[in-house]
Design an enzyme around this catalytic site. Sequence first.
Site, PDB file in Angstrom:
ATOM      1  CD  GLU A  49      -8.966 -14.372  44.746  1.00  0.00           C
ATOM      2  OE1 GLU A  49      -9.755 -13.905  45.562  1.00  0.00           O
ATOM      3  OE2 GLU A  49      -8.910 -15.579  44.476  1.00  0.00           O
ATOM      4  CB  SER A  80      -6.940 -12.046  54.048  1.00  0.00           C
ATOM      5  OG  SER A  80      -6.473 -13.381  54.126  1.00  0.00           O
ATOM      6  CG  ASN A 101     -14.737 -18.326  46.237  1.00  0.00           C
ATOM      7  OD1 ASN A 101     -15.460 -19.314  46.248  1.00  0.00           O
ATOM      8  ND2 ASN A 101     -13.429 -18.400  46.034  1.00  0.00           N
ATOM      9  N   GLY A 125      -6.898 -16.705  52.517  1.00  0.00           N
ATOM     10  CA  GLY A 125      -7.219 -17.484  53.709  1.00  0.00           C
ATOM     11  C   GLY A 125      -6.142 -17.435  54.778  1.00  0.00           C
ATOM     12  CD  GLU A 129      -8.927 -21.932  47.794  1.00  0.00           C
ATOM     13  OE1 GLU A 129     -10.087 -22.228  47.474  1.00  0.00           O
ATOM     14  OE2 GLU A 129      -8.661 -21.105  48.693  1.00  0.00           O
ATOM     15  CE  LYS A 153     -11.888 -19.321  49.076  1.00  0.00           C
ATOM     16  NZ  LYS A 153     -10.517 -19.138  49.490  1.00  0.00           N
ATOM     17  CG  HIS A 204      -9.924 -19.694  43.472  1.00  0.00           C
ATOM     18  ND1 HIS A 204      -9.133 -20.301  44.402  1.00  0.00           N
ATOM     19  CD2 HIS A 204     -10.439 -18.593  44.065  1.00  0.00           C
ATOM     20  CE1 HIS A 204      -9.175 -19.596  45.539  1.00  0.00           C
ATOM     21  NE2 HIS A 204      -9.961 -18.559  45.350  1.00  0.00           N
TER      22      HIS A 204
HETATM   23  P1  PGA Z   1     -10.247 -15.300  51.457  1.00  0.00           P
HETATM   24  O1  PGA Z   1     -10.455 -15.981  50.026  1.00  0.00           O
HETATM   25  O2  PGA Z   1     -11.032 -13.989  51.419  1.00  0.00           O
HETATM   26  O3  PGA Z   1     -10.812 -16.272  52.449  1.00  0.00           O
HETATM   27  O4  PGA Z   1      -8.785 -15.057  51.626  1.00  0.00           O
HETATM   28  C1  PGA Z   1     -10.460 -15.223  48.846  1.00  0.00           C
HETATM   29  C2  PGA Z   1     -10.591 -16.132  47.644  1.00  0.00           C
HETATM   30  O5  PGA Z   1      -9.986 -17.227  47.654  1.00  0.00           O
HETATM   31  O6  PGA Z   1     -11.300 -15.799  46.675  1.00  0.00           O
END
Ligand code: PGA
Length: 254
Positions: free
Chosen positions: A168, A214, A9, A174, A98, A11, A96
């Site tokens: 997640e 992460s 992903n 992140g 976010e 982003k 997601h």
């Molecule tokens: P990250 O993001 O690996 O940077 O923690 C994972 C995600 O949001 O899908």
Amino acid sequence: MRTPLVAGNWKMHKTPSEARVWFNEFLDELGAVPPGVEVAVLPSFPLLPVAAEELAGSGVAFGAQDVSAHTWGAYTGEVAALQVADLGARYAVVGHSERRRYWQESSELVAAKTARALEAGLTPILCVGEPLEARERGEAEGFVLDQLRRSLQGVEPAGPDRLVVAYEPVWAIGTGRTATPNDAEAMAMAIREELAARYGAAFAERVRVLYGGSIKPENFAAILARPNVDGGLVGGASLEVASFLTLVRLAVGL
Ligand code: PGA
């Protein structure tokens, strides 16, 4: 037997020309997709035609990070699942954290997006995950299963290969903090049980449940080794060819 999926992903990162360079380097280094693993890249919308062009014939799938809850119409700024599917995409991320957090997307909206993705022939990667407060109160599982149930309201995938669920935990995205392999496994198992109750045991047995948050080359193997975790949704570590390749190779032969 579930084929593990490693999905990157990206982003809101990379320009179309940077994406082209990434795809070329990645395919050069990868050679062919190793048997026993599926690889997907999930770049932002303007990069999807580049993905379609560069990944054609490579066996590496691609998909979008979101789709509209509407099929078509006067919805300025929205992107229809059918538009994404027509490019040859296989996946669309829906729900997601976010998007749930910064755009206040409810699980009901996510259910509509999941349905549109399925109608368009895409396989939704449905994200669920608890905030830190819920985990600290010991309510992580209840939170995630409620989110899952509501995000699947009215959703009927044609088969188990037409749905992917990504667990997640919000506090792990992140932040550099990852769930322990035991926590990831316990939640993946609870998600599978919920899917069994909803769609039947045979369906649930074949749906892929990913972990995300992460993921790095150093922590992925231990999480992947758990029986109910079928791959990863990878943010930061998918931006560099080298780290994403390492993650793909760790998933081979699971
Ligand atoms: P990250 O993001 O690996 O940077 O923690 C994972 C995600 O949001 O899908």
